[in-house]
Design a protein around this motif. Structure first.
Motif, PDB file in Angstrom:
ATOM      1  N   VAL B   6       0.849  -1.190   0.000  1.00 32.55           N
ATOM      2  CA  VAL B   6       0.000   0.000   0.000  1.00 32.55           C
ATOM      3  C   VAL B   6       0.888   1.245   0.000  1.00 32.55           C
ATOM      4  O   VAL B   6       2.023   1.216   0.480  1.00 32.55           O
ATOM      5  CB  VAL B   6      -0.968   0.040   1.206  1.00 32.55           C
ATOM      6  N   ARG B   7       0.361   2.328  -0.575  1.00 32.79           N
ATOM      7  CA  ARG B   7       1.129   3.568  -0.744  1.00 32.79           C
ATOM      8  C   ARG B   7       0.407   4.744  -0.085  1.00 32.79           C
ATOM      9  O   ARG B   7      -0.807   4.863  -0.179  1.00 32.79           O
ATOM     10  CB  ARG B   7       1.308   3.848  -2.237  1.00 32.79           C
ATOM     11  N   ASP B   8       1.185   5.602   0.562  1.00 33.09           N
ATOM     12  CA  ASP B   8       0.663   6.842   1.152  1.00 33.09           C
ATOM     13  C   ASP B   8       1.817   7.857   1.122  1.00 33.09           C
ATOM     14  O   ASP B   8       2.853   7.591   0.506  1.00 33.09           O
ATOM     15  CB  ASP B   8       0.177   6.583   2.582  1.00 33.09           C
ATOM     16  N   HIS B   9       1.661   9.010   1.751  1.00 32.50           N
ATOM     17  CA  HIS B   9       2.785   9.969   1.751  1.00 32.50           C
ATOM     18  C   HIS B   9       2.768  10.829   2.993  1.00 32.50           C
ATOM     19  O   HIS B   9       1.779  10.875   3.726  1.00 32.50           O
ATOM     20  CB  HIS B   9       2.751  10.834   0.486  1.00 32.50           C
ATOM     21  N   MET B  11       4.774  14.740   4.556  1.00 28.65           N
ATOM     22  CA  MET B  11       5.505  15.945   4.175  1.00 28.65           C
ATOM     23  C   MET B  11       6.170  16.530   5.417  1.00 28.65           C
ATOM     24  O   MET B  11       5.481  17.026   6.300  1.00 28.65           O
ATOM     25  CB  MET B  11       4.550  16.955   3.539  1.00 28.65           C
ATOM     26  N   ILE B  12       7.504  16.472   5.460  1.00 37.34           N
ATOM     27  CA  ILE B  12       8.214  16.850   6.689  1.00 37.34           C
ATOM     28  C   ILE B  12       9.322  17.878   6.401  1.00 37.34           C
ATOM     29  O   ILE B  12       9.771  18.022   5.272  1.00 37.34           O
ATOM     30  CB  ILE B  12       8.827  15.604   7.361  1.00 37.34           C
ATOM     31  N   ALA B  30      10.867  17.548   2.677  1.00 40.53           N
ATOM     32  CA  ALA B  30      10.673  16.486   1.687  1.00 40.53           C
ATOM     33  C   ALA B  30       9.242  15.987   1.750  1.00 40.53           C
ATOM     34  O   ALA B  30       8.629  15.941   2.821  1.00 40.53           O
ATOM     35  CB  ALA B  30      11.624  15.319   1.942  1.00 40.53           C
ATOM     36  N   THR B  31       8.727  15.614   0.594  1.00 40.79           N
ATOM     37  CA  THR B  31       7.592  14.714   0.520  1.00 40.79           C
ATOM     38  C   THR B  31       8.158  13.313   0.393  1.00 40.79           C
ATOM     39  O   THR B  31       8.988  13.060  -0.488  1.00 40.79           O
ATOM     40  CB  THR B  31       6.736  14.992  -0.738  1.00 40.79           C
ATOM     41  N   VAL B  33       6.880   9.720  -0.534  1.00 40.98           N
ATOM     42  CA  VAL B  33       5.842   8.787  -0.956  1.00 40.98           C
ATOM     43  C   VAL B  33       6.269   7.433  -0.409  1.00 40.98           C
ATOM     44  O   VAL B  33       7.366   6.947  -0.706  1.00 40.98           O
ATOM     45  CB  VAL B  33       5.694   8.766  -2.487  1.00 40.98           C
ATOM     46  N   ASP B  35       5.859   3.420   0.397  1.00 40.15           N
ATOM     47  CA  ASP B  35       5.308   2.103   0.059  1.00 40.15           C
ATOM     48  C   ASP B  35       5.592   1.142   1.202  1.00 40.15           C
ATOM     49  O   ASP B  35       6.754   0.987   1.609  1.00 40.15           O
ATOM     50  CB  ASP B  35       5.959   1.558  -1.215  1.00 40.15           C
ATOM     51  N   ASN B  67       3.835  13.234   9.954  1.00 41.31           N
ATOM     52  CA  ASN B  67       3.408  14.153   8.888  1.00 41.31           C
ATOM     53  C   ASN B  67       3.297  15.593   9.385  1.00 41.31           C
ATOM     54  O   ASN B  67       2.912  15.837  10.517  1.00 41.31           O
ATOM     55  CB  ASN B  67       2.038  13.677   8.374  1.00 41.31           C
ATOM     56  N   TYR B  68       3.616  16.540   8.496  1.00 42.95           N
ATOM     57  CA  TYR B  68       3.496  17.969   8.796  1.00 42.95           C
ATOM     58  C   TYR B  68       4.269  18.355  10.053  1.00 42.95           C
ATOM     59  O   TYR B  68       3.790  19.120  10.887  1.00 42.95           O
ATOM     60  CB  TYR B  68       2.018  18.378   8.938  1.00 42.95           C
ATOM     61  N   GLU B 120      11.917   9.935  -2.125  1.00 41.27           N
ATOM     62  CA  GLU B 120      12.079  11.360  -1.799  1.00 41.27           C
ATOM     63  C   GLU B 120      11.997  12.249  -3.036  1.00 41.27           C
ATOM     64  O   GLU B 120      11.894  13.468  -2.907  1.00 41.27           O
ATOM     65  CB  GLU B 120      13.393  11.596  -1.045  1.00 41.27           C
ATOM     66  N   SER B 121      12.093  11.670  -4.210  1.00 36.10           N
ATOM     67  CA  SER B 121      11.943  12.409  -5.465  1.00 36.10           C
ATOM     68  C   SER B 121      11.740  11.376  -6.566  1.00 36.10           C
ATOM     69  O   SER B 121      11.680  10.175  -6.294  1.00 36.10           O
ATOM     70  CB  SER B 121      13.186  13.247  -5.771  1.00 36.10           C
ATOM     71  N   TRP B 125      15.301   7.107  -3.806  1.00 33.14           N
ATOM     72  CA  TRP B 125      14.463   6.505  -2.783  1.00 33.14           C
ATOM     73  C   TRP B 125      15.310   5.557  -1.944  1.00 33.14           C
ATOM     74  O   TRP B 125      16.438   5.221  -2.305  1.00 33.14           O
ATOM     75  CB  TRP B 125      13.247   5.795  -3.366  1.00 33.14           C
TER      76      TRP B 125
END
Lengths: 135, 135, 135, 135, 135, 135
Positions: B6-9, B11-12, B30-31, B33, B35, B67-68, B120-121, B125
């Motif tokens: 499963v994938r999510d993300h 942002m820190i 960075a965002t 993403v 897995d 996150n955040y 990370e881009s 990764w």
């Protein structure tokens, strides 16, 4: 260890049995983008593990038997939930049979592993890794 | 061997200590993403390895705690560089705890491995693979 | 001109009427990965065109009414082929209604265009572009 | 086990010898999008497996020696088919040499594996996995 | 406005004339992942803009005449640099001819635009947009 | 109409002001994968719209001034929310200045449009389209 990977897709309908599945108990469907990975230790005399063109053709033929179908109506899956991971095993096993039948060429007899990944969306996918049984 | 992904993300913000890091020594962000791959040898009575919906929910909860945020201010990471590979281990270990706590269902007790990849881009990764400790 | 885009997905079953469709006349299904683009000339007082979080929520609600369904059984689509491009229009029009209802915020009243793209596989997708009607 | 991955690309011409290759016996070309994965059990004192920036630089240098070339004219590949899987091995072995030369830093001496994947299109790719030889 | 998009690829060799091109003056090659977008205002009686299967077939046939070739040897391109954007125009114009010949069906006569995008790597691509000439 | 597109990325920290932003009011960060599209009606004497290599270099230089920074500390953005769509405009305007300064070559004087897209995750992105002002 070398590996060669080809990608194709299929579009099926199905439903799931079990309260855990929530709305997926209703008849719905999925596009599965399918990656088939063939892995082995040696290149053949032509310098390839398996021919990418031939691997694509065989994957397409395996998927054609599932594509554009309602899996709830297929005898092969009677009484089973056709989950993404279960279907990955089905595709891997059918590819293994094709390898054993020689349809990927004589060089493919040295393959050690087939991995099939079914992507059901941009955020979820499942795989099955089949170690090749002795031929 | 089956696996479900499963994938999510998240942002820190963070910064790195060490001359090697060049401009990344400055506070930046960075965002990731993310897995999460759960792997095991057997499907449960419902025909799944782990329920994809449940796996998504647990991954989202684990990421929500990161996150955040500015990771430089988090006690958990005091004195450490929060590199992509180190954060992959953090997420994998927290997922393992959730599996041990039963949050992915009883069937998940047969899982053998969790792999977490942080993208990370589009060109970099990092991953961490955790073999499940005996429960 | 600014635009903001959010992505989600839905999984449906359907069949097509018409010889041209070949095997797609059988009941099958699709995952549609859905991109919704909101376009307009001005940012609001917060410096955004539309809030990405709010846009995601509204897109998710619009898709929920279609998700995990057999579209052949939906009254809304009786007698029509639910082609990818036709469904793109359905989603775009439902998003436009939500914008008109104020669900994307007051700033969204300056939006000029909504584009919805449905990806049915890694090799095929369709879009509908709706110029916003005057409110 | 940790891994760090960087991506770059190269654009080459070549042809294949062998009837099996059909039209690919003609001089043609490919963009290879190249993923290099470095795997090992331990992070160094800076909290990284290998520095992503340094890994990118070294991968770029290795690819530069192949990039914008007709591989049929390269002495290194005389008499061989430069298949995707064979080129993956070439890149992996050249990266291993660079690791042994210390070009990825002292911490890289604990690396156990390099995997190189060459994507030749959106539907086909090949990999080579090199277990690191003792230094 | 509706649009339908199909994806395929081709693998070619070529070189460029002009000092600006640096190492790309040498004979090299590229995989072009090709997206063809057909846009128009109306769906036909079957509820589609153009049939995705038929569009895929026609795109494949257009690409077959370029695929696995050294474009430096093709009379059609004598004295020209086969840049990505120039090749996008070639593919778009050949698709327009096929539409005019009726190969995408009678409904395609209402198409207003064809856009062809050639992706030469994960970091560069080029497009050509052809407004349909009156038939 | 032709277009040429190049991709790069930047990694920044920032926070947002306004209750609507919820947890994004905290200092956090983002990787923006940045696509810059240059569009115009004519190819130059070398057969290109703009040189892809030169476009990549200029995009990289524009991003370098933002990369690895906390945008809350940048004078250029004082008192503004650095939303994804606002940053897309900043990058587009800086690219337009570089075009006007001749940094993309003389042929670029015929460009009609620049579009910049910032991908903040796999499920959200924003764009700004700048019609070129007369030079």
């Amino acid at each position: 260890m070398f590996s060669v990977n080809v990608r194709d897709h299929m579009m099926i309908a199905h439903s799931f049995t079990g309260e855990m599945f929530g709305p997926a108990q209703r008849l719905h469907g999925a596009t599965y983008v399918v990656d088939a990975t063939f892995a082995g230790p040696r290149l053949d005399g032509d310098g390839v593990l398996v021919d990418i063109g031939r691997a694509s053709t065989v994957l397409g033929e395996v998927l054609e038997r599932l594509n554009y179908r309602n899996l709830d109506d297929e005898d092969d899956f009677a009484g089973q939930n056709t989950s993404t991971e279960m279907l990955a095993r089905v595709v891997a096993d059918r590819l293994m049979s094709r390898v054993h039948a020689g349809d990927l060429g004589a060089g493919a007899s040295t393959l050690e592993k087939i991995v099939v990944t079914l992507h059901e969306s941009h955020v979820a996918w499942a795989s099955f890794e089949r170690v090749m049984s002795p031929q």
